[in-house]
Design an enzyme around this catalytic site. Structure first.
Site, PDB file in Angstrom:
ATOM      1  CG  ASN A  17       0.916  -4.864   7.263  1.00  6.72           C
ATOM      2  OD1 ASN A  17       1.577  -5.890   7.942  1.00  6.72           O
ATOM      3  ND2 ASN A  17      -0.389  -4.750   7.408  1.00  6.72           N
TER       4      ASN A  17
ATOM      5  CB  ALA B 111      -0.987  -0.119   1.226  1.00 11.38           C
TER       6      ALA B 111
ATOM      7  CG  HIS C 167       0.410   5.567   3.873  1.00 10.67           C
ATOM      8  ND1 HIS C 167       0.184   4.962   5.296  1.00 10.67           N
ATOM      9  CD2 HIS C 167      -0.181   4.735   3.156  1.00 10.67           C
ATOM     10  CE1 HIS C 167      -0.548   4.206   5.355  1.00 10.67           C
ATOM     11  NE2 HIS C 167      -1.098   3.819   4.036  1.00 10.67           N
TER      12      HIS C 167
END
Ligand SMILES: NC(=O)C1=CN([C@@H]2O[C@H](COP(=O)(O)OP(=O)(O)OC[C@H]3O[C@@H](n4cnc5c(N)ncnc54)[C@H](OP(=O)(O)O)[C@@H]3O)[C@@H](O)[C@H]2O)C=CC1
Ligand SMILES: O=C([O-])CC(=O)C(=O)O
EC number: 1.4.1.21
Length: 274
Positions: free
Chosen positions: A196, A128, A226
């Site tokens: 993760n 991701a 992010h």
């Protein structure tokens, strides 16, 4: 050496048919150059009958620890609690294991030694995240710092052990709340199903104890966001990604696509990016 099918295709097994595994199994069944879906492992076969029945070439249904018998590459897409049960037997047989529950790798790092001793490999996709190619490259030189700030909608964080242990009420938030600031290693412990990406970033760069992470619960965002900043002797770079959540609100849609891209690279003639 990996065994091959009669047509010299690499056999791929998928462990866990949730939001990520379903897309990977489907893509393999629809055709990825040089690869074939040989086996899957699920917890409850009845739950997955529709998907399994829709595949053009039905794979074998096997227990987690037997996937390495039937595949050259085992793709782990189950909860991190199952990581060892999937990866250990595969790498012991010299297979490659693609690990998406990468946070779980930190407490099972001996698997890397086990893979090395048996000719196996552990592959961590960008998942991701974004830009692990640049982080890998910078790490060949000297990286001075890696910082990551994650903002997630409330549904993407619910139930995280850190939130539960600290009795934090995120359900009634009206503005962003900084939940956590610390290392990627600590983030993985407190948010095992949500961070993760921080661990993948750390393994590509300066490791889980030097990668700094902030986590925000943010009722104003609808995506998993992010932002990363890297300072190194070869480059300074900032990267950000805004992930559309999948059916599993903790998991961005792009994660499965990243694994599919990694699988494609195993046999494709033209490979772009590191
Ligand atoms: N690296 C990255 O960038 C990212 C990693 N992740 C991680 O990837 C992993 C998978 O995510 P996601 O697909 O969204 O999760 P899901 O919860 O959607 O799927 C997990 C699947 O694993 C199955 N499962 C659980 N236990 C077993 C077992 N013993 N044997 C076989 N299957 C089992 C579950 O079955 P059942 O349906 O019966 O419960 C479920 O179908 C998670 O650990 C997640 O944290 C997620 C996003 C990004
Ligand atoms: O890292 C994770 O586990 C999931 C994540 O942040 C995302 O999908 O954006």
């Amino acid at each position: 050496m990996a065994e091959r099918t009669a047509s010299n295709e690499l056999r791929v097994a998928v462990a866990g048919l949730g939001s990520i595994g379903t897309k990977i199994a489907t893509a393999l069944d629809q055709g990825i150059e040089g690869l074939t879906l040989s086996a899957v492992a699920v917890r409850d076969p009845a739950k997955h009958q529709k998907l399994l029945g829709s595949l053009r070439r039905p794979p074998s249904l096997l227990p987690l620890d037997q996937l390495g018998d039937a595949a050259d590459i085992v793709v782990e897409c189950a909860p991190s609690s199952q990581l060892r049960a999937i990866v250990e037997p595969a790498v012991k047989r010299g297979r490659a294991a693609v690990v998406v529950s990468v946070g779980g790798l930190l407490d099972n790092f001996d698997l890397v030694d086990l893979a090395r001793a048996n000719g196996g490999r552990i592959l961590v996709p960008t998942g991701a995240l974004i830009g692990l190619d640049a982080v890998n490259a910078a790490a060949i030189g000297t990286i001075h710092s890696v910082k990551m700030v994650t903002r997630k909608p409330i549904d993407g964080l619910k139930g995280a052990p850190f939130i539960v242990a600290n009795n934090i009420d995120i359900d009634n938030l009206r503005e962003p709340l900084k939940l956590f600031e610390g290392t990627a290693r600590e983030a993985a412990k407190g948010f095992p199903a949500n961070l993760n990406v921080a661990v993948a970033l750390s393994l590509a760069g300066v490791g889980p104890d030097r990668t700094q992470v902030q986590i925000w619960a943010d009722p104003t965002v609808t995506r998993n966001v992010h932002r990363i900043e890297v300072e190194s002797d070869s480059a300074r770079f900032s990267m950000s990604i805004e992930n559309v959540p999948s059916e599993n609100p903790k998991t961005g849609l792009i994660t499965a696509l990243s694994v599919i891209a990694l699988l494609r690279k195993q046999r494709t003639t033209l490979s772009v990016g590191t």
